[in-house]
Design an enzyme around this catalytic site. Structure first.
Site, short mmCIF file in Angstrom:
data_model
loop_
_atom_site.label_atom_id
_atom_site.label_comp_id
_atom_site.label_asym_id
_atom_site.label_seq_id
_atom_site.Cartn_x
_atom_site.Cartn_y
_atom_site.Cartn_z
N GLU A 195 0.74 -1.21 0.05
CA GLU A 195 -0.02 -0.04 -0.09
C GLU A 195 0.97 1.37 0.02
O GLU A 195 0.74 2.25 1.00
CB GLU A 195 -0.94 -0.03 1.18
N GLU A 401 -5.50 -8.61 -0.94
CA GLU A 401 -6.42 -8.02 0.23
C GLU A 401 -7.67 -7.79 0.12
O GLU A 401 -7.87 -6.90 -0.81
CB GLU A 401 -5.71 -6.95 0.96
C1 BGP Z 1 -4.51 -2.78 5.09
C2 BGP Z 1 -3.30 -3.29 5.38
C3 BGP Z 1 -3.15 -4.38 6.23
C4 BGP Z 1 -4.32 -4.70 6.86
C5 BGP Z 1 -5.73 -4.27 6.22
C6 BGP Z 1 -6.76 -4.15 7.13
O1 BGP Z 1 -4.57 -1.34 4.89
O2 BGP Z 1 -2.23 -3.51 4.40
O3 BGP Z 1 -2.01 -4.52 6.80
O4 BGP Z 1 -4.36 -4.56 8.25
O5 BGP Z 1 -5.63 -3.00 5.82
O6 BGP Z 1 -7.00 -3.29 8.10
P1 BGP Z 1 -7.30 -3.19 9.59
O7 BGP Z 1 -6.54 -4.37 10.00
O8 BGP Z 1 -7.04 -1.98 10.02
O9 BGP Z 1 -8.70 -3.93 9.70
#
Ligand code: BGP
Length: 503
Positions: A195, A401
Site C-alpha cells: 500500500e 487483500e
Molecule cells: C490494509 C493493510 C493491512 C491490513 C488491512 C486491514 O490497509 O495492508 O495490513 O491490516 O488493511 O486493516 P485493519 O487491520 O486496520 O482492519
C-alpha cells in the site's frame, strides 16, 4: 465483437454455466497476512525493533499511539500478536487444509537486518523464513512475499527519519537483494511495498514511511489536509520508495529471471457524492492522486501527467536527481496488486464532507451499509476498480487483500460467520464480472486468513480470519485455533475452483 470472431484473448476469463463458475486453471486462491500483525516474537532470535513495535493498541474511537519509549501501562500488540512465529507450522497446515494455492506474507526487515543498516544479515531470521517457505512448498502453496509491510527498522527512523533520507534506499536494496538471493529457488512472486499510496490518502507517515510522527496519535482521514513541509517529506519519501522498488526489480531479474514483481496499491474507489460537476471532479481528482500517482510510476515507469499540478496544490517540492527518471523507467513491475475493502464519495462541499465523514477524506455513501468499523461495503466498487485499472495499465492484476473485519462470537466451539461468507462471495462475484469485462486477474487472496492484529486499531477483536484465534484485546486466551464456518466454505470454493461460489 461478432459471434464468429476468431480472436483468442490472451487473458484469463471465467466461464459460467449451469454448474457454476469455472475459474481459469492456476488461479491463485489463498490468503494474506503481514509479519508485524501475526508473528509476535518481536525481540526473539536477534530481531530488531520496527516502527510497528512502537504502536500501542487502540480501538475504533481511541487512536493507536506511537511511543518512542515504551509506556509500561500500554499494550503493544505486535510484541506477541498470535505467535505465528512459533506456530507457523500449525497455521500453514490449516491454510493447506483449505487448499490454498498461494500464501501472501511479509518478511520482517528487522528479522534480517535488525537495525536496517547492519553489515551482515541475521542468520536466525534467514533460517526462519526458509523453513516457512519450505513448508509452503511441501503443501503446494506458492509464497507471495511482501518485502515491506509496515515493518520499517526503528533504528533507521531515529537515524534518518525513515524514507525521508535517500540513504535508506541502499539499505533497503541490501535487504531485498539478500532475501532474493537467499530464497531464489523458493519464492518467485514479490511485492516491493505494501500500500505504497496510503500516506497520500491520509494513512500517516510512520506506518509505511518509517517517519517519526509529530504527534503520538495515529489518526486516519487527513489526506485532504496534507500540505506544505509534511507533503514534501511524504512525496519525497514515496519517491525514494519508487527508486528502491525499481532497483530491487532490476537486481531481482539478475538473480532469477523467472521472478515476478508486483506493486501493491490500496485501491481508493471514490464516487461523486452528487452529479454536480464539482463533485464529479473532486471524486475524479482523489482517485487520480491516490491511485494513479503511484500506479503510473510503478507500472508505466513515469509520473502521471497531472503530477506537477498536484504537487503545486500540495505546496510540495519533489527532488528528482539525475538518473532517477531513467531508473524508474527501467524498473517497472510485472503485475499490479491491490487491497480493496470499501468505497467512498467525493464532494466539493466541505460542510457535506464534515457532516458525513467516512474513511480517508471521503463522505459516506447513503446507499451502502458499513462494517462495525464504519468501512462501507461495496462489492461493485471492486469491479469498477479492476476494470479501470486494467484499462489503464493492461498488466495482470491480483487482489491480495479483501475481507471483512467483524466481531465474531464463539458458539459450539466454532464461529457461525455467514456474514463473512456473504461479504466474500459478493466480492468474488464482482471479480467474475470484471473478468467478464476483460480484466486479467491472477488470483484472490483473502486478507487476514487467520485472525491477526488489526493495523489501524491494534485490536484483536476486529477479526477477518477463516481461522479463529483464541485471544482477546487484553491478551487473554489460549491462542488455540478454531475453524470458522467460512473455513469450510472457502475449502469447498477452492476445491471446486470457484464453481461452488453461490452456495
Ligand atoms: C490494509 C493493510 C493491512 C491490513 C488491512 C486491514 O490497509 O495492508 O495490513 O491490516 O488493511 O486493516 P485493519 O487491520 O486496520 O482492519
Amino acid at each position: 465483437m461478432s459471434e464468429n470472431s476468431t480472436v483468442t484473448w490472451p487473458q484469463r476469463s471465467v466461464v459460467s454455466d449451469a454448474d457454476g463458475y469455472h475459474f481459469p486453471d492456476g488461479f491463485f486462491w489463498g490468503g494474506a497476512t503481514a509479519s508485524n500483525q501475526c508473528e509476535g516474537a518481536w525481540d526473539k532470535d536477534g530481531k530488531g525493533e520496527s516502527c510497528a513495535d512502537h504502536f500501542t493498541s487502540g480501538t475504533k474511537d481511541e487512536p493507536r499511539r506511537f511511543t518512542g519509549e515504551f509506556d509500561p501501562t500500554a499494550k503493544y500488540p505486535s510484541h506477541d500478536a498470535i505467535d505465528h512465529y512459533d506456530r507457523y507450522e500449525e497455521d500453514i497446515r490449516l491454510f493447506a487444509e483449505m487448499g490454498f494455492k498461494m500464501y501472501r506474507m511479509s518478511i520482517n526487515w528487522t528479522r534480517i537486518f535488525p537495525n536496517g543498516d547492519d553489515e551482515k544479515p541475521n542468520q536466525a531470521g534467514l533460517d526462519h523464513y526458509r523453513k516457512v517457505f519450505e513448508l509452503c512448498h511441501e503443501f503446494g502453496i506458492e509464497p507471495l512475499v511482501t518485502m515491506s509491510h509496515y515493518e520499517f527498522p526503528y533504528a533507521l527512523s531515529l537515524k534518518w527519519n525513515g524514507w525521508e533520507d535517500r540513504r535508506t534506499i541502499d539499505c533497503f536494496v541490501r535487504f531485498t537483494t539478500t532475501i532474493m538471493r537467499e530464497y531464489k529457488d523458493l519464492v518467485k512472486y514479490w511485492l516491493t511495498f505494501n500500500e505504497i499510496n496510503t500516506p497520500l490518502m491520509g494513512g500517516g507517515p510512520t506506518f509505511s514511511l518509517g517517519m517519526l510522527p509529530e504527534t503520538e496519535e495515529l489518526r486516519f482521514g487527513k489526506g485532504d489536509a496534507l500540505h506544505g513541509e509534511e507533503a514534501t517529506r511524504i512525496v519525497n519519501g514515496i519517491h525514494h520508495q519508487f527508486l528502491a522498488s525499481a532497483r530491487t526489480v532490476l537486481e531481482g531479474r539478475k538473480i532469477n529471471p523467472e521472478f515476478k514483481f508486483g506493486c501493491m496499491i490500496a485501491s481508493n474507489v471514490v464516487y461523486p457524492y452528487s452529479c454536480k460537476p464539482e463533485d464529479v471532479m473532486v471524486a475524479w481528482d482523489i482517485q487520480q492522486r491516490t491511485n494513479y500517482y503511484c500506479g503510473d510510476v510503478m507500472v508505466r515507469g513515469e509520473y502521471a501527467p497531472f503530477t506537477e499540478r498536484y504537487l503545486r496544490e500540495l505546496g510540495a517540492t519533489l527532488s528528482i536527481e539525475p538518473g532517477d527518471l531513467e531508473l524508474l523507467r527501467e524498473g517497472t513491475v510485472d503485475f499490479y496488486s491491490l487491497s480493496y475493502y470499501m468505497s467512498g464519495c467525493g464532494t466539493a462541499d466541505k460542510a457535506v464532507l464534515n457532516a458525513n465523514r467516512s474513511v480517508f477524506s471521503t463522505a459516506k455513501n447513503p446507499y451502502l451499509k458499513a462494517s462495525e468499523w464504519g468501512w462501507q461495503i461495496d462489492p461493485e466498487g471492486l469491479r469498477y476498480y479492476l476494470d479501470e485499472t486494467y484499462g489503464r495499465y493492461k498488466v495482470p492484476l491480483m487482489v491480495v487483500e479483501n475481507g471483512l473485519g467483524a466481531m465474531d462470537k464463539v458458539e459450539d466451539g466454532t464461529v457461525h460467520d455467514g456474514y463473512r461468507v456473504d461479504y466474500l462471495r459478493e466480492h468474488i462475484k464482482a471479480i467474475v464480472r470484471a473478468m467478464d469485462d476483460g480484466a486479467d486477474v491472477l488470483g484472490y487472496l483473502m486478507w487476514g486468513c487467520i485472525d491477526i492484529v488489526s493495523a489501524s486499531t491494534g485490536e484483536m477483536r476486529k477479526r477477518y480470519g477463516f481461522v479463529y484465534v483464541d485471544k482477546d484485546d487484553e491478551g487473554n486466551g489460549t491462542l488455540a485455533r478454531l475453524r470458522k464456518d467460512s473455513f469450510w466454505w472457502y475449502q469447498r470454493l477452492i476445491a471446486s475452483n470457484g464453481s461452488s461460489l453461490e452456495e
